[in-house]
Write a protein that holds these residues in place. Structure first.
Motif, PDB file in Angstrom:
ATOM      1  N   ARG A  36      23.095  38.686  24.593  1.00 45.24           N
ATOM      2  CA  ARG A  36      23.609  39.210  23.370  1.00 45.24           C
ATOM      3  C   ARG A  36      23.348  38.572  22.285  1.00 45.24           C
ATOM      4  O   ARG A  36      22.767  39.098  21.931  1.00 45.24           O
ATOM      5  CB  ARG A  36      24.845  38.363  23.600  1.00 45.24           C
ATOM      6  CG  ARG A  36      26.091  38.912  22.421  1.00 45.24           C
ATOM      7  CD  ARG A  36      26.613  40.367  22.046  1.00 45.24           C
ATOM      8  NE  ARG A  36      27.662  40.363  21.712  1.00 45.24           N
ATOM      9  CZ  ARG A  36      27.872  39.655  20.943  1.00 45.24           C
ATOM     10  NH1 ARG A  36      27.420  39.378  19.602  1.00 45.24           N
ATOM     11  NH2 ARG A  36      28.913  39.910  19.749  1.00 45.24           N
ATOM     12  N   LEU A  37      22.578  37.603  22.428  1.00 48.97           N
ATOM     13  CA  LEU A  37      22.021  36.530  21.432  1.00 48.97           C
ATOM     14  C   LEU A  37      20.683  37.020  20.646  1.00 48.97           C
ATOM     15  O   LEU A  37      19.744  37.192  21.551  1.00 48.97           O
ATOM     16  CB  LEU A  37      21.945  35.229  22.108  1.00 48.97           C
ATOM     17  CG  LEU A  37      22.976  34.468  22.531  1.00 48.97           C
ATOM     18  CD1 LEU A  37      23.076  32.876  23.182  1.00 48.97           C
ATOM     19  CD2 LEU A  37      24.742  34.729  20.852  1.00 48.97           C
ATOM     20  N   THR A  43      26.091  44.328  19.587  1.00 42.70           N
ATOM     21  CA  THR A  43      27.333  43.809  19.882  1.00 42.70           C
ATOM     22  C   THR A  43      27.892  43.987  21.440  1.00 42.70           C
ATOM     23  O   THR A  43      26.886  44.615  21.916  1.00 42.70           O
ATOM     24  CB  THR A  43      28.580  44.872  19.727  1.00 42.70           C
ATOM     25  OG1 THR A  43      27.913  46.651  19.840  1.00 42.70           O
ATOM     26  CG2 THR A  43      28.295  45.166  17.926  1.00 42.70           C
ATOM     27  N   TRP A  44      28.654  43.651  22.137  1.00 44.29           N
ATOM     28  CA  TRP A  44      28.930  43.862  23.304  1.00 44.29           C
ATOM     29  C   TRP A  44      28.646  45.593  23.892  1.00 44.29           C
ATOM     30  O   TRP A  44      28.476  45.526  25.401  1.00 44.29           O
ATOM     31  CB  TRP A  44      30.442  43.633  24.160  1.00 44.29           C
ATOM     32  CG  TRP A  44      30.040  42.102  24.279  1.00 44.29           C
ATOM     33  CD1 TRP A  44      31.380  41.093  22.818  1.00 44.29           C
ATOM     34  CD2 TRP A  44      29.311  41.273  25.026  1.00 44.29           C
ATOM     35  NE1 TRP A  44      30.377  39.823  23.861  1.00 44.29           N
ATOM     36  CE2 TRP A  44      29.533  39.604  24.887  1.00 44.29           C
ATOM     37  CE3 TRP A  44      28.402  41.372  25.879  1.00 44.29           C
ATOM     38  CZ2 TRP A  44      29.352  38.852  24.854  1.00 44.29           C
ATOM     39  CZ3 TRP A  44      28.511  40.368  26.625  1.00 44.29           C
ATOM     40  CH2 TRP A  44      28.672  38.895  26.355  1.00 44.29           C
ATOM     41  N   SER A  45      29.342  46.622  22.846  1.00 44.27           N
ATOM     42  CA  SER A  45      28.908  48.113  22.614  1.00 44.27           C
ATOM     43  C   SER A  45      27.159  48.174  23.146  1.00 44.27           C
ATOM     44  O   SER A  45      26.856  48.843  23.824  1.00 44.27           O
ATOM     45  CB  SER A  45      30.077  48.205  21.872  1.00 44.27           C
ATOM     46  OG  SER A  45      29.485  49.597  22.337  1.00 44.27           O
ATOM     47  N   ASP A  46      26.530  47.609  22.682  1.00 43.93           N
ATOM     48  CA  ASP A  46      25.110  48.352  22.470  1.00 43.93           C
ATOM     49  C   ASP A  46      24.411  47.631  23.668  1.00 43.93           C
ATOM     50  O   ASP A  46      23.782  48.333  24.639  1.00 43.93           O
ATOM     51  CB  ASP A  46      24.773  46.956  21.322  1.00 43.93           C
ATOM     52  CG  ASP A  46      25.157  47.469  20.060  1.00 43.93           C
ATOM     53  OD1 ASP A  46      25.412  49.273  20.288  1.00 43.93           O
ATOM     54  OD2 ASP A  46      25.213  46.933  18.894  1.00 43.93           O
ATOM     55  N   ILE A  62      16.693  49.400  21.681  1.00 41.04           N
ATOM     56  CA  ILE A  62      15.649  49.028  21.636  1.00 41.04           C
ATOM     57  C   ILE A  62      15.287  47.747  21.794  1.00 41.04           C
ATOM     58  O   ILE A  62      14.810  47.111  22.831  1.00 41.04           O
ATOM     59  CB  ILE A  62      14.977  49.826  20.650  1.00 41.04           C
ATOM     60  CG1 ILE A  62      15.032  51.504  20.339  1.00 41.04           C
ATOM     61  CG2 ILE A  62      13.310  49.362  21.238  1.00 41.04           C
ATOM     62  CD1 ILE A  62      14.095  52.293  19.660  1.00 41.04           C
ATOM     63  N   VAL A  63      16.042  46.836  20.754  1.00 45.52           N
ATOM     64  CA  VAL A  63      15.369  45.083  20.725  1.00 45.52           C
ATOM     65  C   VAL A  63      16.308  44.447  22.453  1.00 45.52           C
ATOM     66  O   VAL A  63      15.236  43.930  23.052  1.00 45.52           O
ATOM     67  CB  VAL A  63      16.449  44.672  20.001  1.00 45.52           C
ATOM     68  CG1 VAL A  63      16.455  43.093  19.824  1.00 45.52           C
ATOM     69  CG2 VAL A  63      15.947  45.084  18.000  1.00 45.52           C
ATOM     70  N   ILE A  64      17.070  45.122  22.938  1.00 45.33           N
ATOM     71  CA  ILE A  64      17.323  44.715  24.434  1.00 45.33           C
ATOM     72  C   ILE A  64      16.379  45.037  25.576  1.00 45.33           C
ATOM     73  O   ILE A  64      16.108  44.173  26.411  1.00 45.33           O
ATOM     74  CB  ILE A  64      19.081  45.325  24.405  1.00 45.33           C
ATOM     75  CG1 ILE A  64      20.153  44.684  23.693  1.00 45.33           C
ATOM     76  CG2 ILE A  64      19.793  44.040  25.800  1.00 45.33           C
ATOM     77  CD1 ILE A  64      21.228  45.488  23.467  1.00 45.33           C
ATOM     78  N   ARG A  65      16.009  46.133  25.384  1.00 36.79           N
ATOM     79  CA  ARG A  65      15.897  46.869  26.856  1.00 36.79           C
ATOM     80  C   ARG A  65      14.611  46.530  26.547  1.00 36.79           C
ATOM     81  O   ARG A  65      13.478  46.583  26.917  1.00 36.79           O
ATOM     82  CB  ARG A  65      16.149  48.648  27.088  1.00 36.79           C
ATOM     83  CG  ARG A  65      17.431  48.877  27.677  1.00 36.79           C
ATOM     84  CD  ARG A  65      17.330  48.747  28.807  1.00 36.79           C
ATOM     85  NE  ARG A  65      16.705  49.634  29.595  1.00 36.79           N
ATOM     86  CZ  ARG A  65      16.712  50.733  30.032  1.00 36.79           C
ATOM     87  NH1 ARG A  65      17.754  50.999  29.842  1.00 36.79           N
ATOM     88  NH2 ARG A  65      16.142  51.234  31.020  1.00 36.79           N
ATOM     89  N   ALA A  66      13.642  46.441  25.231  1.00 37.23           N
ATOM     90  CA  ALA A  66      11.918  46.471  25.168  1.00 37.23           C
ATOM     91  C   ALA A  66      11.862  45.153  24.967  1.00 37.23           C
ATOM     92  O   ALA A  66      10.489  44.601  25.423  1.00 37.23           O
ATOM     93  CB  ALA A  66      10.979  46.975  23.875  1.00 37.23           C
TER      94      ALA A  66
END
Length: 341
Positions: A36-37, A43-46, A62-66
């Motif tokens: 998350r950070l 967001t938590w939804s993202d 994309i930021v979270i997964r990649a």
């Protein structure tokens, strides 16, 4: 009498199991917070959508997964591996100040990687890990031999580790002065971090971490008799030589794979077993998994702190672990005075 002992021991085992489960739950929550950070707000939804129904056109997902997910997985694996390796090597050597970095294994693995880059021109993680294993194995064998072999004392092992680390880093510095490619690789390895880790890197290295974990589990079962002394262990029917070889193999596999993944990260293997020992005491079958969970948590915390706004930019996790580990090492040295763990 035996039944009474078993009844008295049962609440203790239940308590340790509860502590392990609680630590695992806290680690999951910490991992979600790490995803998350970051500089880009999500967001938590993202986060939920990125993990359960990934949309490749959504920039936040994309930021979270990649970026954040492979970095998080690398921090979890590296921290757990170093924690378990530290617990095993402290138990095997009966030295509270032992860890793969201080005993020269990390430096040997890094020298193997830089040497392979310079001499062979290899760069793929699947190739670098073999070089790291070779270098780490040579470093472990050299420290054990120079430290006195089967009669090694904690002080001699530390001196041998310091001398071998200085020797390996002298080789590394010599190589980087002769090769620009080695210099670029060195800039990554020497600090230790997870910025460049990808899913492909993790896919290439996970068999080595899995093999290290399996060997560590077998070694943990033999470590407790060793902690009672070699004569007592032999009296209990333990093959001391085979037990030490198994522990050494597990430590080399775990520490060298971590070097291939993220560079020579220091002090995690030193600090974490002491944290785990507070709640698990000396039982290695409980201490090792607890050290793995604590190590994973510490590494994730170091990575999150290093990429937070606290330092006005990105500080690699290896630097953060050294900032934490240096004062702790001094405290441990003054507190234990070299006594056995």
């Amino acid at each position: 009498m035996h039944a009474d002992s078993a009844l008295r021991a049962r609440p203790r085992r239940d308590l340790r199991l509860a502590i392990l489960l609680l630590a695992a739950v806290l680690l999951v929550l910490l991992a979600l917070l790490a995803l998350r950070l970051g500089y880009r707000a999500v967001t938590w939804s993202d986060l939920r959508n990125a993990l359960t129904s990934f949309d490749p056109t959504d920039p936040e997902q994309i930021v979270i997964r990649a970026l954040r997910l492979p970095r998080l997985l690398a921090a979890l694996v590296a921290g757990a591996a170093l924690g378990v390796a530290g617990a095993l090597i402290q138990g095997m050597t009966r030295n509270p100040l032992a860890d793969p970095g201080i005993l020269g294994i990390n430096a040997g693995a890094a020298a193997g990687v830089i040497g392979g880059t310079f001499l062979l021109g290899v760069a793929a993680p699947s190739q670098l890990v073999w070089l790291a294993l070779a270098g780490g194995g040579v470093g472990a064998a050299a420290v054990f031999t120079l430290g006195g072999g089967a009669q090694a004392s904690p002080a001699r092992l530390l001196l041998a580790g310091a001398a071998l680390s200085a020797f390996f880093f002298a080789i590394i510095r010599g190589l980087v002065l002769m090769s620009r490619q080695s210099l670029e690789t060195y800039r990554f390895w020497v600090l230790g971090g997870f910025e460049n880790v990808s899913f492909q890197t993790l896919a290439a290295l996970w068999p080595f971490f899995l093999a290290g974990a399996v060997v560590a589990l077998a070694a943990a079962a033999l470590s407790d008799p060793l902690a009672l002394g070699e004569d007592t262990a032999r009296g209990l029917g333990v093959n001391v030589g085979a037990a030490k070889l198994l522990c050494g193999l597990a430590v080399v596999l775990l520490a060298s794979s971590t070097v291939a993944l993220a560079g020579p990260i220091a002090f995690v293997g030193l600090i974490v077993p002491h944290m785990a020992r507070v709640v698990m005491r000396q039982d290695m079958l409980w201490l090792a998994p607890c050290a793995g969970i604590f190590g994973a948590g510490l590494m994730v915390l170091a990575d999150v702190a290093g990429r937070s706004a606290l330092f006005g930019g990105t500080v690699q996790a290896g630097v953060m672990s050294a900032l934490i580990g240096g004062p702790v090492l001094i405290w441990l040295a003054r507190r234990t005075g070299g006594r056995r763990p």
